[in-house]
Structures are given as structure tokens and as C-alpha cells.
Design a protein around this motif. Sequence first.
Motif, mmCIF file in Angstrom:
data_model
loop_
_atom_site.group_PDB
_atom_site.id
_atom_site.type_symbol
_atom_site.label_atom_id
_atom_site.label_comp_id
_atom_site.label_asym_id
_atom_site.label_seq_id
_atom_site.Cartn_x
_atom_site.Cartn_y
_atom_site.Cartn_z
ATOM 1 N N VAL A 136 48.300 35.798 29.663
ATOM 2 C CA VAL A 136 46.327 35.145 30.140
ATOM 3 C C VAL A 136 45.980 34.177 30.270
ATOM 4 N N ARG A 191 41.830 39.077 26.881
ATOM 5 C CA ARG A 191 41.879 36.585 26.860
ATOM 6 C C ARG A 191 43.425 36.173 26.102
ATOM 7 N N LYS A 233 45.369 31.570 33.062
ATOM 8 C CA LYS A 233 43.766 31.093 32.926
ATOM 9 C C LYS A 233 44.347 29.502 33.715
ATOM 10 N N TYR A 263 37.146 37.609 34.391
ATOM 11 C CA TYR A 263 37.382 36.119 32.988
ATOM 12 C C TYR A 263 37.600 36.059 34.490
ATOM 13 N N ASP A 274 37.939 43.259 32.021
ATOM 14 C CA ASP A 274 37.414 41.999 31.360
ATOM 15 C C ASP A 274 38.298 40.938 32.264
ATOM 16 N N LEU A 275 39.634 41.074 32.430
ATOM 17 C CA LEU A 275 40.631 40.233 32.560
ATOM 18 C C LEU A 275 40.238 39.657 34.071
ATOM 19 N N GLU A 285 34.446 33.596 24.272
ATOM 20 C CA GLU A 285 35.058 34.545 25.013
ATOM 21 C C GLU A 285 34.165 35.573 23.910
#
Length: 337
Positions: A127, A122, A131, A186, A182-183, A314
Amino acid sequence: MEKIKAVIIGMGRMGRTRYDAMQRHGGYEVVALCDKEISNLDGYMERKFSDWKDCIDSSEMDAVFVCTYNVVIPEIVCYSLEKGYAVFSEKPPGRNLQDTLRMKNVYDGLGAPVLKYGFNHRYHNSVMEAKALLDSRILGDIVCARGVYGKAGSPGFAREWRNDAQISGGGIMLDQGIHMLDLMYYFMGEFTEIQSSVDQLVWKDMPTEDSAFSILRTADGKVASLHSSAIQWRHKFSLDLICTKGFISLDGLLTSTCSYGEEKISYYRKDLEQKTGGLGRPMEHTMCFDSDQSWDYEIKEFYEAVAEGAPIREGTIRDAVNLMKILERIYKGEKTC
Ligand SMILES: NC(=O)c1ccc[n+]([C@@H]2O[C@H](COP(=O)([O-])OP(=O)(O)OC[C@H]3O[C@@H](n4cnc5c(N)ncnc54)[C@H](O)[C@@H]3O)[C@@H](O)[C@H]2O)c1
């Protein structure tokens, strides 16, 4: 700057990575190190232990870093939390959902102590840019994603602890695919429908998978496909994020081995009127990165939580439980919700 006193349990690759990041940060004092193979601590000047309980019981500290094999993570995390210490633990949060829930029970019973899991992806620059782009909504809303995270195994791959199910809990999906999962979680939110195929396609002499395909769907209809692979043979990280008004492509990831290629993010706005390029070839905006600061950002976030009372943003226990719930269903090869 107030110094946080820390111990590190498990001084393999990640223990050393965390140690170095703490030194660069400057707000930590590492007071003791522990590894069951005491020779792994050669060259370090801190107090040395081979037994993790002995290390925790004999040291004065604020925080425990848990960088061991997956199997012992829950026990060390629970013991440290119950002793009143802040805890930074590597991913995965144990071998399975049961392990993660064990840690959550202790966390809940103690009234939310500081507990962070190291989902460092993250904090990769590409990344973080993705985001920010998604949150800005200049490309509209994300509707689907396609991710591949693949590696080549290694000469002794089948005999590594990572592929000993008793110690690790799973294969490449749990070890590396969890970062891509996880990404996706997210960027897209919780997945409620899951289809998967978890297989041993080439490395047949080990008890864990070398390939996992998953199709994941959120309650509001976003769809993702993920391939986690130990048979990619040439390391690959690729994540496409498709939005209603544009498209983001993450390609490559900076790691210590540099084997996943240059870290790059490109984005494109939908341009059906061809104002910026030809049809299907809109103007490209690209950023490339030449350094990986993910370890430093993680260690900074943890410092702010312990020293300044900031919330963990996070890698929370909630993230950990949600991910392990999805992983459990991926491993079951579930077809629908
Ligand atoms: N965030 C990431 O990107 C990332 C990358 C690699 C590994 N990890 C995670 O970090 C953890 C460690 O992985 P690694 O690559 O450093 O493995 P590693 O094999 O290099 O190191 C693990 C170390 O822990 C020690 N150890 C194991 N059990 C112990 C115990 N009971 N008491 C004391 N020491 C013990 C081992 O002797 C070894 O030195 C794993 O959970 C792994 O999934 C995270």
C-alpha cells in the motif's frame, strides 16, 4: 528514548498485537492491562484490571490503547480524552456515525488532543508503494479502482461478537470492508455518490451482512467498486488502481495467518506502441514482500505524536468521520447522492 506510559483496554487478539508492537518499539512502558475476562491477562506481569474505568482511574499513564469490542470504544475513548490522555483506538471508530461524532465532539472540545485510529492497512508495504507511485504521477492520475476483500467466515462465525449487531454495529463491511474503503478513500479522496447492495447471501442465521457491494464516485468523477465478503471461502485481497497512463495491481496481503497470500504490487505503464511488450501485455514491474511491519509503523507514528508532538497523519478523527459517513450511506443502500 523517552518512555510513554500506556495501558491497554481489551487484551484479545488486537490488544496482544499492540502490546507486542510496543515491546518491539522500545519507547513504551505498559503499566496496566485490562480485560473484562481477567483470564485473558494470564501470563502478563503488568497490573491487571477487569474494569476499564478502574484501570484508567488507578493508573498513571500518558496513553490509553482501546482494543475492545466496538460498542464500548466511544465511551472509553471519550473518557480517556477527557482525562487528558492520548488515545489509540482500534477501528471501526464505534458502531456507527453517531458513535464517531460523539468522539469528534469531545476531540474538538479539547482542542485537538492526540487521537489515532488503527487503520493499519495504510502501512502495509504494498500500500505504501502504491501511494508513492500515485503521488509521483508517473502513471498519470488515478481514475478508477476495483477492490475485493473477502474471507471465509469460520465455524462459529454467526455467533461471534463481530456479527452481533448490538455489539459490533454491522457485519463484514464494517469489520473488514472498512479497510478497503479506507484505502480507496486514501488513494482517491472523498466519495460523494454511493450505490450499494448489502446482503445476507449465505449466513442467514445472523443479524448482519455477509456481502456488501458498493459503487462509489468522487465529486471529480473518479469511480470505485468494492466487494466486501464473508463468503469468499478462500481469503482474498485484491485492489486494482487504474490511472490515465498506467495500472497498479495489489494482490495478496501479509497477515498473521498468511491466508491472504503473498503480498505483491505490480505496475504497468500504458504502452500502446508496444515498446516494452505486446499489445495489452506491457512490461511488468513487481515487488513482493515477506514481512508485515504495519503494526510497527503505526506504533511509531503514535509514539512520535505523543512524545514529540508530531501530527497524526493516518487514521485521524477526520478520516474516521469521513469513512463512517460513507459507511452509513452504504448500509442505507443509497442509490445516488
Ligand atoms: N486493525 C485491524 O486490522 C484489526 C484486526 C482485528 C480487529 N480489529 C479491531 O480491534 C478490536 C478488537 O478486536 P479483536 O480481534 O482483538 O477481538 P477479540 O475478541 O480478540 O478481543 C477483544 C477483547 O476485548 C475485551 N473486552 C470487550 N469489552 C470489554 C470491556 N468493556 N472492558 C474490557 N475488556 C473488554 C474482550 O474480553 C476481548 O478479550 C475491534 O474493534 C476490531 O474491529 C482491528
